[in-house]
Design an enzyme around this catalytic site. Sequence first.
Site, PDB file in Angstrom:
ATOM      1  N   ASP A 116       0.821  -1.208   0.000  1.00 34.17           N
ATOM      2  CA  ASP A 116       0.000   0.000   0.000  1.00 34.17           C
ATOM      3  C   ASP A 116       0.856   1.260   0.000  1.00 34.17           C
ATOM      4  O   ASP A 116       1.359   1.686   1.037  1.00 34.17           O
ATOM      5  CB  ASP A 116      -0.914  -0.006   1.223  1.00 34.17           C
ATOM      6  CG  ASP A 116      -1.914   1.142   1.223  1.00 34.17           C
ATOM      7  OD1 ASP A 116      -2.018   1.844   0.200  1.00 34.17           O
ATOM      8  OD2 ASP A 116      -2.588   1.337   2.246  1.00 34.17           O
ATOM      9  N   ASP A 141      -1.841   4.976  -5.891  1.00 34.09           N
ATOM     10  CA  ASP A 141      -2.142   4.237  -4.669  1.00 34.09           C
ATOM     11  C   ASP A 141      -2.256   2.749  -4.969  1.00 34.09           C
ATOM     12  O   ASP A 141      -3.278   2.281  -5.461  1.00 34.09           O
ATOM     13  CB  ASP A 141      -3.439   4.767  -4.062  1.00 34.09           C
ATOM     14  CG  ASP A 141      -3.819   4.069  -2.766  1.00 34.09           C
ATOM     15  OD1 ASP A 141      -2.995   3.296  -2.247  1.00 34.09           O
ATOM     16  OD2 ASP A 141      -4.930   4.294  -2.270  1.00 34.09           O
TER      17      ASP A 141
END
Length: 450
Positions: free
Chosen positions: A76, A308
């Site tokens: 992440d 992201d």
Amino acid sequence: MAAPRWGLLAVLLLALALAPAVQADRPARGGPAAGKEPEAASSAVFPLYGDVYPNGLYYVAMSIGNPARPYFLDVDTGSDLTWLQCDAPCVSCSKVPHPLYRPTKSKLVPCVDQLCASLHGALNGKHRCDSAQQQCDYEIRYADQGSSIGVLVSDNFALPTCKYLCCPPKSCIRVCYLHLVRCTTLHDKLFELTFYGCFNLYRCGYDQQVGSSSEVAPTDGVLGLGSGSVSLLSQLKQHGITKNVIGHCLSSRGGGFLFFGDNLVPYSHATWAPMARSAFRNYYSPGSASLYFGGRSLGVRPMEVVFDSGSSFTYFAAQPYHALVTALRGDLSKTLKEVSDPSLPLCWKGKKPFKSVRDVKKEFKSLVLSFSNGKKALMEIPPENYLIVTKYGNACLGILNGSDVGLKDLNIIGDVTMQDQMVIYDNERGQIGWIRAPCDRIPKFGSSLL
């Protein structure tokens, strides 16, 4: 930003810092002058697992604890925070692939530790510590109304790296993991190098206020790779292990690789855009971009974009999303019909079920993001980077309306759009790069992937 796909799972946190043991990697003699940080020449490469569909995430396997035990962590770049579900005991944890991490009292980080202050500063800017014996507690809330309460814990984390070694007369090679590498010099010798960094770890959550699920979650937690001071990447840089550079290559066939350090970065071949400070927290952003479809502007105002890897799909704010959907509907041939599919909101079927995006991509045109921040850097998004073929044989749009899920004006480039590209977050030079690459081939150090 792992919250959207962890909406039904627990959100526990880990904060990472380096233990003094890693100092052994620094040269004892012939190194930099005393008081100066040595140049970080190491890199680490990890294979990735998972996919966009049907798994919905890419993850890495890492060994944590002493003795080391394996855990799966969601990769992440939209979060600074690394976390594991743990049994402290756990009030409402999800079922995960491995036994829950169980901390001991000796591994609790006191609130007077500087790492605790950094953690609280990153979460809410407030740090309170009433006594030296008090443990470092935290509480965090996500945009999807999930929350986590936990405690900062210290433990070990194995990091395999690659280092430059030089054989006489100054012929440099790179040595990775446990491999033996032969020097091609007159003084032909064998060298072997193994380095395992020892890390103080992390936040362990024990009270998760999120929806419950009887299904086993694909991962045990999240590997936070953001640019904040509490992220793993920042701490690797701080302790001279690697440069403050990470990259990932997500294969559309599943899997891929993640790397720390800059030894694999194709600086002269990639497209680069300067990092912009995002209005939406500490995300990696190349700034604002204009959106084109089939070579024509969609006429929407410039979009602030963030990258992201914690988001399975790409999200556009309401205005660019609706403009894109209108353009798609007006451009498609009559052989495609809109159809309801439980997988995604907007899908099409053909005369017969599609087996892969290759069967349908000729019916769609490419998108292009033109970034104004730095020499008009372009990111082409071909149909295979925004379409998903579901198990029902339908082609679905992998770009979703972010305004519908509370993202407001934030535009996220997620995993579906970053597939089959090496994406580099270079915090040393303040830039983000991307280049098409064969992500299903894990590179060997000293060789070119491209």
